[in-house]
Design an enzyme around this catalytic site. Structure first.
Site, PDB file in Angstrom:
ATOM      1  CG  ASP A  89      12.807   6.965 -11.331  1.00  0.00           C
ATOM      2  OD1 ASP A  89      13.004   5.770 -11.586  1.00  0.00           O
ATOM      3  OD2 ASP A  89      11.778   7.574 -11.672  1.00  0.00           O
ATOM      4  CB  CYS A 139      -2.916  -4.237   6.083  1.00  0.00           C
ATOM      5  SG  CYS A 139      -3.635  -2.875   5.141  1.00  0.00           S
ATOM      6  CB  CYS A 146      -1.839  -1.338  -1.311  1.00  0.00           C
ATOM      7  SG  CYS A 146      -0.926  -2.832  -0.844  1.00  0.00           S
ATOM      8  CB  CYS A 180      -2.794   5.535 -10.373  1.00  0.00           C
ATOM      9  SG  CYS A 180      -4.093   4.793  -9.356  1.00  0.00           S
TER      10      CYS A 180
END
Length: 344
Positions: free
Chosen positions: A132, A189, A192, A239
């Protein structure tokens, strides 16, 4: 190599190709729509992100690694326990990954050790490690090397480990055998997408970072948009909602490393206490952790928004007093958020 990786705390490694040209159109469109927000470095790096051999000349393969990060003490039913924190507005919520040591330091050091072991076996080696930390299409490389598939929230999902893991890469000048990619298993699904407080996931695998609470509390340096402040609740750094709602995270694995254990003062702490931290206290409590990089001012900005949301659910004189005491010395950025918090 898998054995060495596991000895170093990695859960799995894979090998990805360097040709990511099929991902370039999606990256270009995402940037063109401004979904990267203030993260100007994403646009400035352009398509280098999808071209490993341009970023590091000579790269012939990319070794990908993932490392589980749930703290060792994480209890069963942890997703429900994390969701329950949202019902306690006076408590500040720090994302699970950020409660321990800074993952950049942990992964980078261990990727370096893995690279050294490979070099001991094969001789002189050209390589560079990332976590990252550069224009790297981490999730794309991970999914192409069998670490999992891209979930609808854009994170990588693994059938045995959910999504609660960090990713790292070694760009290497060896032409290694590729590992096979896996198929997707999200089906119909949409948990999220449905749970996102700000509706930042605008379509499957399409995230508008400008609405994402993780982006707003970590990457965004300016005022938090007025319309999004009430939606942040008591989330003060990151979050986890899209991951908490994901059924695959019932398989999330606990880390074997003590690095990701929760640090004192960052979990289950009251907002008034967190808002009272001096800069020295902020630096002390966040030493060696990822939170420190946002700085004291943005930390207080985030906590002030959460306090405003708490006051809107129930008035609290101690919270009001804490906000008012900061006003006199507050920077213009912080003052704006304190004023908003007190406007009820």
């Amino acid at each position: 190599m898998q054995v060495w990786a596991r000895e170093l705390g990695f859960s799995q490694i894979g090998v990805a190709p360097v040709d990511l040209s099929s991902a370039e159109a999606g990256l270009t469109a995402w940037l063109a729509q401004g979904f990267h927000g203030d993260m100007a470095y994403m646009a400035s790096h352009g398509l280098k992100r999808a071209r490993p051999a341009e970023l590091v000349p000579g790269t012939a393969s990319v070794i990908t690694a993932r490392m589980d990060y749930l703290p060792r003490s994480t209890p069963d039913g942890w997703q429900a326990l994390e969701f329950a924190r949202l019902q306690r507005p006076g408590e500040g919520i720090v994302s699970v990954y950020a409660r321990g040591r800074d993952y950049h330091k942990v992964l980078r050091a261990r990727l370096q050790k893995l690279s050294d072991r490979i070099a001991e076996q094969v001789g002189p080696l050209g390589y560079r490690v990332f976590t990252d930390s550069a224009p790297v299409l981490e999730a794309e490389l991970a999914s192409r090397s069998g670490q999992g598939w891209r979930g609808k929230h854009t994170l990588v999902l693994n059938r045995e480990a959910g999504s609660m893991f960090f990713l790292g890469e070694i760009y290497i000048d060896l032409d290694l055998p590729r590992t096979e990619a896996t198929s997707g298993h999200c089906g119909s699904c949409s948990a999220c997408i449905d749970v996102c407080p700000t509706q930042a996931i605008i379509a499957p695998q399409r995230l508008d970072a400008r609405r994402c609470i993780s982006y707003l509390t970590i990457e965004h340096a300016g005022p938090i948009p007025l319309e999004l402040r009430p939606l942040m609740g008591n989330r003060i750094y990151g979050c986890d909602d899209c991951q908490l709602a994901c059924p695959w995270n019932k398989f999330a694995q606990r880390s074997a490393l003590p690095d990701f254990d929760e640090r004192r003062g960052l979990s289950g702490q009251q907002l008034v206490t967190l808002f009272g931290w001096t800069e020295d206290e902020f630096l002390r409590y966040t030493e060696g952790g990822p939170i420190r990089r946002i700085g004291h001012e943005r930390w207080l900005r985030n906590v002030a928004v959460a306090m405003g949301n708490a006051l809107r659910s129930a008035d609290d004189s101690a919270m009001r007093q804490a906000l008012q005491q900061r006003l006199a010395q507050a920077s213009p950025l912080l003052r704006e958020h304190i004023d908003w918090a007190l406007e009820i």
